[in-house]
Design an enzyme around this catalytic site. Sequence first.
Site, PDB file in Angstrom:
ATOM      1  N   GLU A  12       0.806  -1.220   0.000  1.00  0.00           N
ATOM      2  CA  GLU A  12       0.000   0.000   0.000  1.00  0.00           C
ATOM      3  C   GLU A  12       0.840   1.270   0.000  1.00  0.00           C
ATOM      4  OE1 GLU A  12      -3.088   0.340  -0.420  1.00  0.00           O
ATOM      5  OE2 GLU A  12      -3.990  -1.602   0.011  1.00  0.00           O
ATOM      6  N   GLU A  32       6.682 -21.809   7.923  1.00  0.00           N
ATOM      7  CA  GLU A  32       6.988 -20.997   9.100  1.00  0.00           C
ATOM      8  C   GLU A  32       7.985 -21.663  10.032  1.00  0.00           C
ATOM      9  OE1 GLU A  32       4.048 -21.593  12.761  1.00  0.00           O
ATOM     10  OE2 GLU A  32       3.054 -20.652  11.058  1.00  0.00           O
TER      11      GLU A  32
END
Length: 316
Positions: free
Chosen positions: A100, A131
Amino acid sequence: MTERPEPTDADKLADLRTVLAGLQTEATAEGLDGLDTFGTEKLVATMLSHSAGVHAAVAAAAPAIVETVDAVAERLGRGGRLIYMGAGTAGRLGVLDASECPPTFGTPPGLVVGLIAGGAQAIQKPVEYAEDNATAGARDLHDINVTEADAVVGITASGRTPYVIGALEEARKRGAFTASLACNKGSAVGHLADVAIDVEVGPEFIAGSTRLNSGTAQKLVLNMISTLTMVKLGKTYGNLMVDLRATNEKLLARSQRTVQHATGVSAQEAAAALDSVGGSVKAAILVLLTGIDPSAAKAALDDAGGFLRRAIENRK
């Protein structure tokens, strides 16, 4: 393809269960045993009530957020980058915040970077065991040549995600500023980072589902880190988005409205000023408020380090 770690033996799994049992984010919230029997109205009210404390939890971490914003702004101010590292929801939130920044603040795509365990494919679907790979976290930072000029923020609700731990260890070796964002106090990542942002939101509405309150808290903190860093770097004028990139019709209209708001001119005058400076909101405002020739506006902004307010004051 994500490397799968060695199989976890029974003793290691037992140790992990013990660790998780001590985490607030893995605990079971009280009073929700009958949740699956609630009507929709009660479900909505209960979930709203359960999330009501998130802002207070973020506010309690304000000193660490302040320290992080100052450190990140200093690194970016001398040519470094802001790099988010995370897995699952935490990783996706980092990627979202990074993606963004270019349209909102006119930053180059490489200035704020979001890296997620498992790579780009993990943004839309889970990547098994990603992960759990600390080596991959270190390698991902190595691959983008992290240096002491950069700032690395490791995001993990539990505070013990191996991918993030590996990344922070690598970042420290390279001299980068490091911050951790976790939802459990005294986390493993917090002990590794220069600054530990611990936002204690407590047990989740659905036990262990850290995309809920933990994700909301992380989103709030990441909004603050990126937004306030950009404010400190001169990417706003007051609270106006003056470095936005008009890449669609909505943003074109927003550019015009922003110029109008800052200068008090008509829509036609704002549009003409924007046209005269190639669409730069900052330059259009500078032209209208100071009378500077459009051809000189960019240089004036550069002389002011990109700070519009400073460029205006320099013309007085």
